[in-house]
Design a protein around this motif. Sequence first.
Motif, mmCIF file in Angstrom:
data_model
loop_
_atom_site.group_PDB
_atom_site.id
_atom_site.type_symbol
_atom_site.label_atom_id
_atom_site.label_comp_id
_atom_site.label_asym_id
_atom_site.label_seq_id
_atom_site.Cartn_x
_atom_site.Cartn_y
_atom_site.Cartn_z
ATOM 1 N N LEU A 52 -0.966 1.524 3.405
ATOM 2 C CA LEU A 52 -0.960 2.224 2.200
ATOM 3 C C LEU A 52 -2.379 2.514 1.791
ATOM 4 C CD1 LEU A 52 0.785 3.170 -0.119
ATOM 5 C CD2 LEU A 52 0.293 1.044 -1.259
ATOM 6 N N PHE A 53 -2.556 3.810 1.715
ATOM 7 C CA PHE A 53 -3.858 4.373 1.514
ATOM 8 C C PHE A 53 -3.896 4.498 -0.258
ATOM 9 C CE2 PHE A 53 -3.722 6.658 5.515
ATOM 10 C CZ PHE A 53 -4.619 5.733 5.929
ATOM 11 N N TYR A 54 -5.046 4.343 -0.986
ATOM 12 C CA TYR A 54 -5.207 4.460 -2.376
ATOM 13 C C TYR A 54 -6.533 4.721 -2.667
ATOM 14 C CZ TYR A 54 -6.477 -0.449 -2.434
ATOM 15 O OH TYR A 54 -7.192 -1.445 -2.097
ATOM 16 N N ARG A 55 -6.762 5.523 -3.681
ATOM 17 C CA ARG A 55 -8.240 5.837 -4.120
ATOM 18 C C ARG A 55 -8.856 4.806 -5.008
ATOM 19 N NH1 ARG A 55 -11.572 10.351 -1.848
ATOM 20 N NH2 ARG A 55 -12.779 10.927 -3.353
ATOM 21 N N GLN A 93 12.480 2.080 4.742
ATOM 22 C CA GLN A 93 13.018 1.273 3.857
ATOM 23 C C GLN A 93 12.366 -0.206 3.998
ATOM 24 O OE1 GLN A 93 17.250 1.941 4.460
ATOM 25 N NE2 GLN A 93 17.171 3.514 2.608
ATOM 26 N N ALA A 94 12.379 -0.740 5.119
ATOM 27 C CA ALA A 94 12.165 -2.027 5.372
ATOM 28 C C ALA A 94 10.376 -2.151 4.875
ATOM 29 C CB ALA A 94 12.150 -2.247 6.919
ATOM 30 N N ALA A 95 9.601 -0.932 5.410
ATOM 31 C CA ALA A 95 8.156 -1.310 5.099
ATOM 32 C C ALA A 95 8.061 -1.222 3.629
ATOM 33 C CB ALA A 95 7.605 0.150 5.937
ATOM 34 N N LEU A 96 8.831 -0.451 2.594
ATOM 35 C CA LEU A 96 8.710 -0.242 1.370
ATOM 36 C C LEU A 96 9.005 -1.660 0.654
ATOM 37 C CD1 LEU A 96 9.874 3.503 0.834
ATOM 38 C CD2 LEU A 96 7.223 2.443 0.519
ATOM 39 N N ARG A 97 10.149 -2.138 1.220
ATOM 40 C CA ARG A 97 10.581 -3.430 0.527
ATOM 41 C C ARG A 97 9.685 -4.601 0.967
ATOM 42 N NH1 ARG A 97 12.482 -7.528 3.277
ATOM 43 N NH2 ARG A 97 13.136 -6.055 5.014
ATOM 44 N N GLU A 98 9.061 -4.653 1.944
ATOM 45 C CA GLU A 98 8.128 -5.628 2.197
ATOM 46 C C GLU A 98 6.903 -5.478 1.482
ATOM 47 O OE1 GLU A 98 8.307 -8.272 4.137
ATOM 48 O OE2 GLU A 98 10.258 -7.965 5.210
ATOM 49 N N LEU A 99 6.515 -4.340 1.274
ATOM 50 C CA LEU A 99 5.211 -4.019 0.548
ATOM 51 C C LEU A 99 5.513 -4.502 -1.080
ATOM 52 C CD1 LEU A 99 2.466 -2.450 0.315
ATOM 53 C CD2 LEU A 99 3.724 -0.429 -0.794
ATOM 54 N N GLU A 101 7.922 -6.943 -1.916
ATOM 55 C CA GLU A 101 8.025 -8.474 -1.943
ATOM 56 C C GLU A 101 6.454 -9.042 -1.606
ATOM 57 O OE1 GLU A 101 12.729 -8.186 -0.233
ATOM 58 O OE2 GLU A 101 10.958 -9.180 1.245
ATOM 59 N N GLU A 102 5.756 -8.563 -0.539
ATOM 60 C CA GLU A 102 4.458 -9.355 -0.468
ATOM 61 C C GLU A 102 3.409 -9.376 -1.411
ATOM 62 O OE1 GLU A 102 3.214 -8.532 3.456
ATOM 63 O OE2 GLU A 102 5.161 -9.541 4.419
ATOM 64 N N ILE A 103 3.347 -7.950 -1.860
ATOM 65 C CA ILE A 103 1.948 -7.714 -3.016
ATOM 66 C C ILE A 103 2.597 -6.926 -4.106
ATOM 67 C CG2 ILE A 103 0.439 -8.101 -0.919
ATOM 68 C CD1 ILE A 103 -0.027 -4.924 -0.728
ATOM 69 N N GLY A 104 3.641 -6.932 -4.315
ATOM 70 C CA GLY A 104 4.062 -6.389 -5.607
ATOM 71 C C GLY A 104 3.905 -4.926 -5.901
ATOM 72 N N ILE A 105 4.012 -4.025 -4.830
ATOM 73 C CA ILE A 105 3.749 -2.677 -5.272
ATOM 74 C C ILE A 105 5.148 -2.019 -5.201
ATOM 75 C CG2 ILE A 105 2.687 -0.430 -4.352
ATOM 76 C CD1 ILE A 105 0.303 -2.333 -3.289
ATOM 77 N N ALA A 106 5.598 -1.382 -6.046
ATOM 78 C CA ALA A 106 6.906 -0.937 -6.095
ATOM 79 C C ALA A 106 7.048 0.452 -5.388
ATOM 80 C CB ALA A 106 7.538 -0.417 -7.620
ATOM 81 N N ALA A 138 -4.948 2.920 -8.176
ATOM 82 C CA ALA A 138 -5.142 1.788 -7.386
ATOM 83 C C ALA A 138 -4.225 0.783 -7.790
ATOM 84 C CB ALA A 138 -6.719 1.427 -7.733
ATOM 85 N N PRO A 139 -3.846 -0.077 -7.053
ATOM 86 C CA PRO A 139 -2.491 -0.797 -7.205
ATOM 87 C C PRO A 139 -3.029 -2.034 -7.956
ATOM 88 C CG PRO A 139 -2.513 -0.359 -4.835
ATOM 89 C CD PRO A 139 -3.825 -0.018 -5.445
ATOM 90 N N GLN A 140 -2.101 -2.744 -8.804
ATOM 91 C CA GLN A 140 -2.241 -4.051 -9.275
ATOM 92 C C GLN A 140 -1.405 -5.027 -8.456
ATOM 93 O OE1 GLN A 140 -4.332 -4.713 -11.870
ATOM 94 N NE2 GLN A 140 -4.931 -2.486 -11.727
ATOM 95 N N PHE A 141 -1.979 -5.805 -7.886
ATOM 96 C CA PHE A 141 -1.345 -6.764 -6.863
ATOM 97 C C PHE A 141 -0.794 -7.881 -7.425
ATOM 98 C CE2 PHE A 141 -4.812 -4.562 -4.084
ATOM 99 C CZ PHE A 141 -4.033 -3.917 -3.623
#
Length: 208
Positions: A52-55, A93-99, A101-106, A138-141
């Motif tokens: 997941l890229f972010y600035r 779908q699996a990649a987004l779900r795990e994202l 579940e693991e680090i809180g990014i919807a 930028a995500p809030q983890f």
Amino acid sequence: MRPEMFIERWRTRLAQPLPGRAAQSRMAPDLSYGRHSDPPAWNARPAAVLALFYRQGNQWRLPLTVRPAHLSAHAGQICLPGGAIQEDESIEQAALRELQEEIGIAPEGVQLLGRLSPINLFVSNFSVTPCVAMTEAAPQFVLEPGEVNEVIELPLERLLDPAARGHDRIPGRAIPLSAPFYEYQGHRIWGATAMMLSELAAIWHEIG
């Protein structure tokens, strides 16, 4: 590079033939003999991970997770967020779900850009497909402590820095084994994750 240009370049490039084994092998462990690119075993478990890229400021970054030492698979290793694909899920779908579940990014606000080359984890018997995505904020983890000890916010440009690469013995192995690694802020990124990042780096070198 502006976000809209970043998205367009990555989507266009990922829709074309990928560097694959040629790029992955640059960071493959010694004595793996190309097995990461072999067809998976008949009973291999499908899995997905997400780059997941972010600035952040003037840098593009991506989060890597440090796995707890007590886990049965890949304990203590540095990974892209991800895990096993459930029966009713697509790879994305699996990649987004795990994202989430693991680090809180919807999933809302995450734009999928494409996939990297699959990789065979023959030790743990997973067949992993890496997905690539981007989010503008930028995500809030929010970490799931049972699965993640820490998040490493890796600058994309670090993958192109020759000073970031080394080669050493992999710790914690009963049989001595060495491998290339990426280093960032005292962390060493080995194995399949380093191989996936090597393919990302090859593509970024083309389009960045």
